[in-house]
Design a protein around this motif. Sequence first.
Motif, PDB file in Angstrom:
ATOM      1  N   UNK A  37      -3.228  -3.246  91.505  1.00  0.00           N
ATOM      2  CA  UNK A  37      -3.792  -2.199  90.662  1.00  0.00           C
ATOM      3  C   UNK A  37      -5.094  -2.700  90.080  1.00  0.00           C
ATOM      4  N   UNK A  38      -6.023  -1.865  89.699  1.00  0.00           N
ATOM      5  CA  UNK A  38      -5.916  -0.417  89.664  1.00  0.00           C
ATOM      6  C   UNK A  38      -5.989   0.195  91.066  1.00  0.00           C
ATOM      7  N   UNK A  39      -5.499   1.409  91.148  1.00  0.00           N
ATOM      8  CA  UNK A  39      -5.474   2.104  92.439  1.00  0.00           C
ATOM      9  C   UNK A  39      -6.873   2.350  92.986  1.00  0.00           C
ATOM     10  N   UNK A  40      -7.890   2.332  92.128  1.00  0.00           N
ATOM     11  CA  UNK A  40      -9.273   2.524  92.582  1.00  0.00           C
ATOM     12  C   UNK A  40      -9.721   1.396  93.520  1.00  0.00           C
ATOM     13  N   UNK A  41      -8.967   0.294  93.572  1.00  0.00           N
ATOM     14  CA  UNK A  41      -9.293  -0.814  94.467  1.00  0.00           C
ATOM     15  C   UNK A  41      -8.931  -0.489  95.916  1.00  0.00           C
ATOM     16  N   UNK A  42      -8.110   0.533  96.105  1.00  0.00           N
ATOM     17  CA  UNK A  42      -7.683   0.951  97.450  1.00  0.00           C
ATOM     18  C   UNK A  42      -7.061  -0.210  98.221  1.00  0.00           C
ATOM     19  N   UNK A  43      -6.220  -0.962  97.545  1.00  0.00           N
ATOM     20  CA  UNK A  43      -5.497  -2.068  98.168  1.00  0.00           C
ATOM     21  C   UNK A  43      -4.049  -1.614  98.332  1.00  0.00           C
ATOM     22  N   UNK A  44      -3.574  -1.594  99.553  1.00  0.00           N
ATOM     23  CA  UNK A  44      -2.231  -1.106  99.847  1.00  0.00           C
ATOM     24  C   UNK A  44      -1.164  -2.104  99.392  1.00  0.00           C
ATOM     25  N   UNK A  45       0.001  -1.586  99.083  1.00  0.00           N
ATOM     26  CA  UNK A  45       1.142  -2.454  98.776  1.00  0.00           C
ATOM     27  C   UNK A  45       1.503  -3.229 100.040  1.00  0.00           C
ATOM     28  N   UNK A  46       1.930  -4.460  99.850  1.00  0.00           N
ATOM     29  CA  UNK A  46       2.274  -5.320 100.982  1.00  0.00           C
ATOM     30  C   UNK A  46       3.739  -5.727 100.915  1.00  0.00           C
ATOM     31  N   UNK A  47       4.384  -5.781 102.061  1.00  0.00           N
ATOM     32  CA  UNK A  47       5.734  -6.331 102.145  1.00  0.00           C
ATOM     33  C   UNK A  47       5.634  -7.835 101.923  1.00  0.00           C
ATOM     34  N   UNK A  48       6.747  -8.486 101.760  1.00  0.00           N
ATOM     35  CA  UNK A  48       6.759  -9.936 101.570  1.00  0.00           C
ATOM     36  C   UNK A  48       6.103 -10.635 102.764  1.00  0.00           C
ATOM     37  N   UNK A  49       6.423 -10.203 103.969  1.00  0.00           N
ATOM     38  CA  UNK A  49       5.847 -10.800 105.185  1.00  0.00           C
ATOM     39  C   UNK A  49       4.341 -10.539 105.259  1.00  0.00           C
ATOM     40  N   UNK A  50       3.914  -9.332 104.903  1.00  0.00           N
ATOM     41  CA  UNK A  50       2.486  -8.996 104.944  1.00  0.00           C
ATOM     42  C   UNK A  50       1.722  -9.782 103.876  1.00  0.00           C
ATOM     43  N   UNK A  51       2.334  -9.995 102.710  1.00  0.00           N
ATOM     44  CA  UNK A  51       1.677 -10.792 101.676  1.00  0.00           C
ATOM     45  C   UNK A  51       1.533 -12.239 102.150  1.00  0.00           C
ATOM     46  N   UNK A  52       2.557 -12.775 102.797  1.00  0.00           N
ATOM     47  CA  UNK A  52       2.492 -14.135 103.348  1.00  0.00           C
ATOM     48  C   UNK A  52       1.366 -14.237 104.374  1.00  0.00           C
ATOM     49  N   UNK A  53       1.208 -13.216 105.196  1.00  0.00           N
ATOM     50  CA  UNK A  53       0.131 -13.195 106.183  1.00  0.00           C
ATOM     51  C   UNK A  53      -1.230 -13.142 105.487  1.00  0.00           C
ATOM     52  N   UNK A  54      -1.332 -12.359 104.435  1.00  0.00           N
ATOM     53  CA  UNK A  54      -2.555 -12.267 103.620  1.00  0.00           C
ATOM     54  C   UNK A  54      -2.917 -13.649 103.056  1.00  0.00           C
ATOM     55  N   UNK A  55      -1.924 -14.360 102.552  1.00  0.00           N
ATOM     56  CA  UNK A  55      -2.147 -15.703 101.995  1.00  0.00           C
ATOM     57  C   UNK A  55      -2.605 -16.656 103.099  1.00  0.00           C
ATOM     58  N   UNK A  56      -1.984 -16.574 104.268  1.00  0.00           N
ATOM     59  CA  UNK A  56      -2.368 -17.436 105.395  1.00  0.00           C
ATOM     60  C   UNK A  56      -3.822 -17.183 105.786  1.00  0.00           C
ATOM     61  N   UNK A  57      -4.248 -15.932 105.764  1.00  0.00           N
ATOM     62  CA  UNK A  57      -5.634 -15.582 106.084  1.00  0.00           C
ATOM     63  C   UNK A  57      -6.582 -16.141 105.021  1.00  0.00           C
ATOM     64  N   UNK A  58      -6.217 -16.006 103.751  1.00  0.00           N
ATOM     65  CA  UNK A  58      -7.046 -16.548 102.670  1.00  0.00           C
ATOM     66  C   UNK A  58      -7.201 -18.060 102.782  1.00  0.00           C
ATOM     67  N   UNK A  59      -6.146 -18.739 103.217  1.00  0.00           N
ATOM     68  CA  UNK A  59      -6.184 -20.206 103.277  1.00  0.00           C
ATOM     69  C   UNK A  59      -7.182 -20.720 104.313  1.00  0.00           C
ATOM     70  N   UNK A  60      -7.650 -19.853 105.172  1.00  0.00           N
ATOM     71  CA  UNK A  60      -8.656 -20.269 106.162  1.00  0.00           C
ATOM     72  C   UNK A  60     -10.039 -20.425 105.528  1.00  0.00           C
TER      73      UNK A  60
END
Length: 166
Positions: A37-60
Amino acid sequence: MSTPQEQTALAFISAFSTLDPQLFTSLCTSTCTHHFLPSSMHMHALSSAAFASHIATLSKVLRSFPVTASDVMFDERRNKVSIHATSVTEFWEEGMDDGVSGEEWRYKGEYVFMFEFEKGEGEEAGKISKVVEFVDSLGTERLRELIKRARENMANEETEPLQKGD
């Protein structure tokens, strides 16, 4: 003395220091969702697996993303923990360039996390079932630009031919 829920929530935010996706998933239920949030960021909710993938991408592009709690509140009746926190980004050297000052590369963020916990008995009892993360919308846009720039810098470094003597 902190409650088990507070300890789990603090472990979640401290996991940003290592950006280890498995650490995040170990603290969450299999059906946990992460909302931004806020919703104006247009960031979708992530499942646990999708959040883990997001973190893996950030770690690069990020070596570390230490998040520090400044205030922790536990609502026992609702089984929720809220944390007000700040962060500082630590990009990999290869991603940074001189077009942005060193201070700018050390983006400082401010957040409020709200954690809901699984009740009852069983394997997932006491784990995080929902995360709601309030971000600084202006600051997060700047961070997105820095991450994009670091990705481009790292991609360019990989594709540049070796010079004589390298």
